[in-house]
Scaffold this motif. Structure first.
Motif, PDB file in Angstrom:
ATOM      1  N   ALA A 102       1.416  -1.121   0.128  1.00  0.00           N
ATOM      2  CA  ALA A 102       0.055   0.332   0.114  1.00  0.00           C
ATOM      3  C   ALA A 102       0.890   1.423  -0.228  1.00  0.00           C
ATOM      4  CB  ALA A 102      -0.834  -0.311   1.194  1.00  0.00           C
ATOM      5  N   GLY A 137      -5.743   3.370 -11.516  1.00  0.00           N
ATOM      6  CA  GLY A 137      -4.730   2.346 -10.823  1.00  0.00           C
ATOM      7  C   GLY A 137      -3.304   3.116 -11.852  1.00  0.00           C
ATOM      8  N   ARG A 184      -2.448  -2.378  -6.359  1.00  0.00           N
ATOM      9  CA  ARG A 184      -3.816  -1.983  -5.833  1.00  0.00           C
ATOM     10  C   ARG A 184      -4.821  -1.681  -6.957  1.00  0.00           C
ATOM     11  NH1 ARG A 184      -4.286  -2.958  -0.520  1.00  0.00           N
ATOM     12  NH2 ARG A 184      -1.831  -4.313   0.099  1.00  0.00           N
ATOM     13  N   TYR A 185      -5.744  -1.658  -7.505  1.00  0.00           N
ATOM     14  CA  TYR A 185      -6.617  -1.108  -8.317  1.00  0.00           C
ATOM     15  C   TYR A 185      -7.795  -0.946  -8.077  1.00  0.00           C
ATOM     16  CZ  TYR A 185      -8.808  -5.732  -8.548  1.00  0.00           C
ATOM     17  OH  TYR A 185      -9.701  -6.652  -8.609  1.00  0.00           O
ATOM     18  N   HIS A 186      -8.143   1.154  -8.237  1.00  0.00           N
ATOM     19  CA  HIS A 186      -9.283   1.910  -6.894  1.00  0.00           C
ATOM     20  C   HIS A 186     -10.431   2.082  -8.645  1.00  0.00           C
ATOM     21  CE1 HIS A 186      -6.458   2.389  -4.243  1.00  0.00           C
ATOM     22  NE2 HIS A 186      -5.522   2.226  -4.523  1.00  0.00           N
ATOM     23  N   THR A 191     -11.653  -6.187  -2.938  1.00  0.00           N
ATOM     24  CA  THR A 191     -11.702  -5.948  -1.365  1.00  0.00           C
ATOM     25  C   THR A 191     -12.565  -4.880  -1.095  1.00  0.00           C
ATOM     26  OG1 THR A 191      -9.795  -4.044  -0.925  1.00  0.00           O
ATOM     27  CG2 THR A 191      -9.197  -6.015  -0.598  1.00  0.00           C
ATOM     28  N   TYR A 192     -13.799  -4.979  -2.071  1.00  0.00           N
ATOM     29  CA  TYR A 192     -15.113  -3.264  -2.147  1.00  0.00           C
ATOM     30  C   TYR A 192     -16.457  -4.422  -1.459  1.00  0.00           C
ATOM     31  CZ  TYR A 192     -16.855  -5.455  -6.233  1.00  0.00           C
ATOM     32  OH  TYR A 192     -17.170  -6.103  -6.896  1.00  0.00           O
ATOM     33  N   ASP A 240     -11.578   5.508  -3.801  1.00  0.00           N
ATOM     34  CA  ASP A 240     -11.548   4.273  -2.603  1.00  0.00           C
ATOM     35  C   ASP A 240     -10.544   2.717  -3.326  1.00  0.00           C
ATOM     36  OD1 ASP A 240     -13.101   5.486  -0.985  1.00  0.00           O
ATOM     37  OD2 ASP A 240     -14.885   4.360  -1.127  1.00  0.00           O
ATOM     38  N   GLU A 241     -10.620   1.877  -2.894  1.00  0.00           N
ATOM     39  CA  GLU A 241      -9.318   0.759  -3.447  1.00  0.00           C
ATOM     40  C   GLU A 241     -10.968  -0.264  -3.875  1.00  0.00           C
ATOM     41  OE1 GLU A 241      -7.133  -3.047  -1.255  1.00  0.00           O
ATOM     42  OE2 GLU A 241      -5.839  -1.115  -1.542  1.00  0.00           O
ATOM     43  N   LYS A 242     -10.685  -0.833  -4.817  1.00  0.00           N
ATOM     44  CA  LYS A 242     -11.459  -2.202  -5.140  1.00  0.00           C
ATOM     45  C   LYS A 242     -10.970  -3.118  -5.162  1.00  0.00           C
ATOM     46  CE  LYS A 242     -14.590  -3.013  -9.082  1.00  0.00           C
ATOM     47  NZ  LYS A 242     -13.740  -5.090  -9.648  1.00  0.00           N
ATOM     48  N   TYR A 268      -7.082  -5.966  -5.602  1.00  0.00           N
ATOM     49  CA  TYR A 268      -5.176  -5.982  -5.633  1.00  0.00           C
ATOM     50  C   TYR A 268      -5.045  -7.551  -6.824  1.00  0.00           C
ATOM     51  CZ  TYR A 268      -4.777  -8.324  -1.188  1.00  0.00           C
ATOM     52  OH  TYR A 268      -5.148  -9.335   0.083  1.00  0.00           O
TER      53      TYR A 268
END
Length: 295
Positions: A93, A112, A167-169, A235-236, A246-248, A250
């Motif tokens: 992170a 990302g 990580r993708y958002h 992770t959402y 916000d993070e979706k 990884y």
């Protein structure tokens, strides 16, 4: 050799590819292609390597990887000695200030870090993989009715190489439905492989979800796995409100790809990205960076 366009320097640069010689051999030589078909593209190979990257033994890989690929560790929340294994480092992170997000509701940002291709006015039956190789949105998501709604729209293909932040958002505030999982192979998503394997994205393991964006309409979000990617981790919380940035989720170790589909007349991609795509070059972008705006 993979050449891409750096938007900051406005220069072309050569990508440092992890395992470059291995990739070329694997996707070009008769022996390499045979091994690829028999074992490497299979889930078992990536599962075994993923387990290694989750083990304490893999921690010794971290320092060399940082040195070989000039990873800026000052941007990370953890110190190098705090990582417990290679995957812990790989999904690192970043500090909030490392990836500032343009919160203007009319601005489209990158989900990302990676290298970006952008295609306007898409034909859902002939989406571009590389020159001479295409695939269809219907094949990609397995939903013909939904696919038909995106004809004439925009397709964004963001390739994350192993050296990138993985990580993708979310590109906007809104609500994202549950992820639909599609089993498949584990081919590399490196351009070397894309030039050799027809309909590669449609063959690989992937997940997609429908995102009800507040400012850009309904967007299809897809994550594509690749060789040595142990897992795609979401992770959402499905069907709950999220905010822009916000993070979706990884990816665990390996190069991976996120693909986004927008309906016609919903967004306008920045001209430099479209121009470089027309020339066959990806544009290097980072998460939160402006890549377009609301149409």
């Amino acid at each position: 050799m993979i050449k891409y366009y750096n938007r900051n320097s406005k220069q072309y640069e050569i990508e440092k590819v992890a395992g470059d010689k291995y990739l070329k051999w694997n996707y070009s030589s008769p022996v390499g292609l045979s091994l690829l078909d028999i074992f490497i593209k299979k889930k078992l190979f990536s599962k075994i390597y993923g387990q290694y990257c989750d083990s304490k033994l893999s921690k010794k890989k971290i320092d060399k990887f940082i040195k070989d690929f000039d990873i800026d560790m000052s941007l990370c929340k953890k110190r190098v000695d705090e990582f417990t294994n290679f995957n812990d480092f790989f999904i690192r992170a970043l500090k909030n200030e490392a990836r500032p997000i343009d919160m203007n509701k009319d601005i489209l940002v990158s989900p990302g870090d990676g290298r970006l291709f952008a295609y306007e006015n898409i034909d859902m039956d002939n989406l571009m993989q590389v020159k001479g190789l295409t695939y269809s949105l219907h094949e990609l998501i397995g939903h013909k009715e939904l696919a038909s709604k995106y004809n004439g729209g925009v397709c964004l293909v963001l390739r994350l190489c192993p050296t990138d932040y993985h990580r993708y958002h979310f590109i906007d505030s809104g609500i994202c439905e549950s992820s639909n999982k599609i089993n498949g192979n584990y081919y590399s998503v490196n351009p070397i492989a894309l030039e050799k394997i027809p309909k590669l994205y449609c063959q690989n393991k992937r997940e997609w979800s429908l995102f009800h964006s507040e400012n850009f309409g309904d967007v299809i979000l897809m994550e594509v796995g690749a060789t040595c990617v142990g897992s795609i981790i979401q992770t959402y919380t499905p069907n709950s409100p999220v905010k822009k940035g916000d993070e979706k989720g990884y990816f665990k170790f390996g190069g991976s790809t996120t693909i986004l589909f927008f309906k016609q007349d919903s967004i306008k991609i920045d001209e430099d990205i479209l121009y470089q795509t027309s020339l066959g070059y990806e544009s290097k972008v980072i998460m939160g960076e402006k890549i377009g705006e609301r149409a």
